[in-house]
Design an enzyme around this catalytic site. Structure first.
Site, PDB file in Angstrom:
ATOM      1  N   SER A 111       0.753  -0.964  -0.145  1.00 19.43           N
ATOM      2  CA  SER A 111       0.455  -0.350   0.014  1.00 19.43           C
ATOM      3  C   SER A 111       1.105   1.677  -0.033  1.00 19.43           C
ATOM      4  O   SER A 111       1.674   1.795  -1.084  1.00 19.43           O
ATOM      5  CB  SER A 111      -1.194   0.297   0.752  1.00 19.43           C
ATOM      6  OG  SER A 111      -1.994   0.618   0.879  1.00 19.43           O
ATOM      7  N   GLU A 209      -1.832  -2.338  -8.604  1.00 19.77           N
ATOM      8  CA  GLU A 209      -3.014  -2.655  -7.527  1.00 19.77           C
ATOM      9  C   GLU A 209      -3.632  -1.767  -6.551  1.00 19.77           C
ATOM     10  O   GLU A 209      -2.408  -0.806  -6.836  1.00 19.77           O
ATOM     11  CB  GLU A 209      -2.643  -4.161  -6.090  1.00 19.77           C
ATOM     12  CG  GLU A 209      -2.118  -3.480  -5.243  1.00 19.77           C
ATOM     13  CD  GLU A 209      -2.731  -2.794  -4.233  1.00 19.77           C
ATOM     14  OE1 GLU A 209      -3.772  -2.635  -4.143  1.00 19.77           O
ATOM     15  OE2 GLU A 209      -1.737  -1.874  -3.107  1.00 19.77           O
ATOM     16  N   HIS A 279      -5.010  -5.195  -1.825  1.00 22.20           N
ATOM     17  CA  HIS A 279      -5.770  -5.212  -0.397  1.00 22.20           C
ATOM     18  C   HIS A 279      -6.938  -6.145  -0.895  1.00 22.20           C
ATOM     19  O   HIS A 279      -7.991  -5.833  -0.832  1.00 22.20           O
ATOM     20  CB  HIS A 279      -6.400  -4.027  -0.664  1.00 22.20           C
ATOM     21  CG  HIS A 279      -5.175  -2.678  -0.410  1.00 22.20           C
ATOM     22  ND1 HIS A 279      -4.306  -2.271  -1.583  1.00 22.20           N
ATOM     23  CD2 HIS A 279      -5.478  -1.424   0.723  1.00 22.20           C
ATOM     24  CE1 HIS A 279      -4.115  -1.211  -0.861  1.00 22.20           C
ATOM     25  NE2 HIS A 279      -4.245  -0.605   0.582  1.00 22.20           N
TER      26      HIS A 279
END
Length: 309
Positions: A111, A209, A279
């Site tokens: 992330s 992502e 995620h």
């Protein structure tokens, strides 16, 4: 640039926990760290873990000090980020990368940690690991086999192979491509463009992502990568999990699939979507910077081990 693999973890080793972005929940860290303790590891929290400075896990200086302390401490064999959130772009230009280069060790997160993955690899050649974190992902009663298998890659030198055995994959453009796998969260990758830390995709497999971004925002970010030449330079595309990225008003929006087709398929390079990386849970973990082969015809991604004996 010489690629550097960190040493694998062994029973009795100590790992360090840092929070270089947002503040984690300490209760979740103490719950999740039992996974590593059951592996025979000792777990040490950095001095500032648990502090809060608004949406940050302490001041910039405190978070930098924690990261550099863990790399410098010879008793620490691996560094694991507690959570993402936001904060690493604020410190990326203040980190001592020479210190990291002289003390290579396992570095794990995803992330917002994408910023550090990219900068560390390009400044030092150190392979780092994209995978779930203690406070945000691992504080659950029971982890699934897929997630555990990914976490275990730092304990043994094994090649990673991801195919359709655990999730459906979709070939967007056929062919085979080889190169180091780089990338991570799309928002963080685009935030680094135009800076000394922007991602180098030349000859690489670009992995992306995302979470909670509508298609028009994905469109904007992919277009920014296109205009910066990052899509043209890549050898192929690995499309991970896009969590909650559906349009709020479908009748007035392109679909996520249409957006990805527009920017990636048009490049004419091997592309596969549906990888359970990002995620999500279950989640697969990958070593960023490691050599990889994407076989879009067979819907298969093979990555060499990211650790050494």
């Amino acid at each position: 640039m010489k690629i550097v693999k960190p040493s694998l973890l062994k029973k009795g080793d100590t790992i360090g926990i840092i929070a270089p972005a947002s503040p984690p929940e300490l209760k979740k860290i103490h719950y999740a760290k039992t996974f590593y303790e059951k592996k025979g590891l000792k777990v040490k929290l950095a001095p500032s873990v648990g502090k809060r400075n608004g949406y940050l896990g302490g001041s910039d200086q405190e978070r930098i000090a924690d990261l550099e302390f863990m790399f410098k401490d010879q008793t620490i064999k691996g560094i694991f980020c507690a959570c993402g959130g936001y904060g690493t772009p604020r410190i990326v230009d203040q980190i001592d990368y020479q210190l990291i280069k002289e003390n290579p060790k396992i570095f794990w997160g995803y992330s917002d940690i994408t910023c550090l993955h990219t900068a560390i690899f390009q400044r030092t050649g150190l392979i780092t690991f994209h995978g779930p974190m203690l406070s945000s992902d691992l504080a659950v009663d029971e982890l699934d086999a897929v997630t555990i298998n990914g976490l275990n890659q730092v304990f043994a030198k094994t090649e990673i192979m991801i195919n359709q055995s655990t999730q459906p994959l979709h070939t967007l453009m056929q062919g085979t491509a080889n190169g180091p796998i780089v990338g991570g969260n799309l928002t963080l990758l685009t935030s680094l463009l135009g800076t000394p830390y922007e991602i180098d995709t030349n000859g690489s497999l670009l992995f992306i992502e995302e979470i909670e971004e509508e298609p028009y925002r994905i469109d904007r970010m992919l277009n920014q990568l296109r205009l910066a030449g990052k899509l043209d330079q890549a050898a192929g595309f690995v499309i991970g999990h896009f969590n909650q990225c559906e349009p709020k008003t479908p009748a007035k929006s392109l679909t996520l699939e249409q957006v990805i087709q527009r920017y990636l398929v048009i490049e004419g390079k091997p592309s596969v979507s549906g990888f359970q990386i990002g995620h999500c849970l279950p989640v697969k973990s990958i070593p960023l910077g490691a050599r990889a082969t994407l076989d879009a015809d067979c819907k298969r991604l093979m990555i060499e081990s990211g650790v050494k004996e």
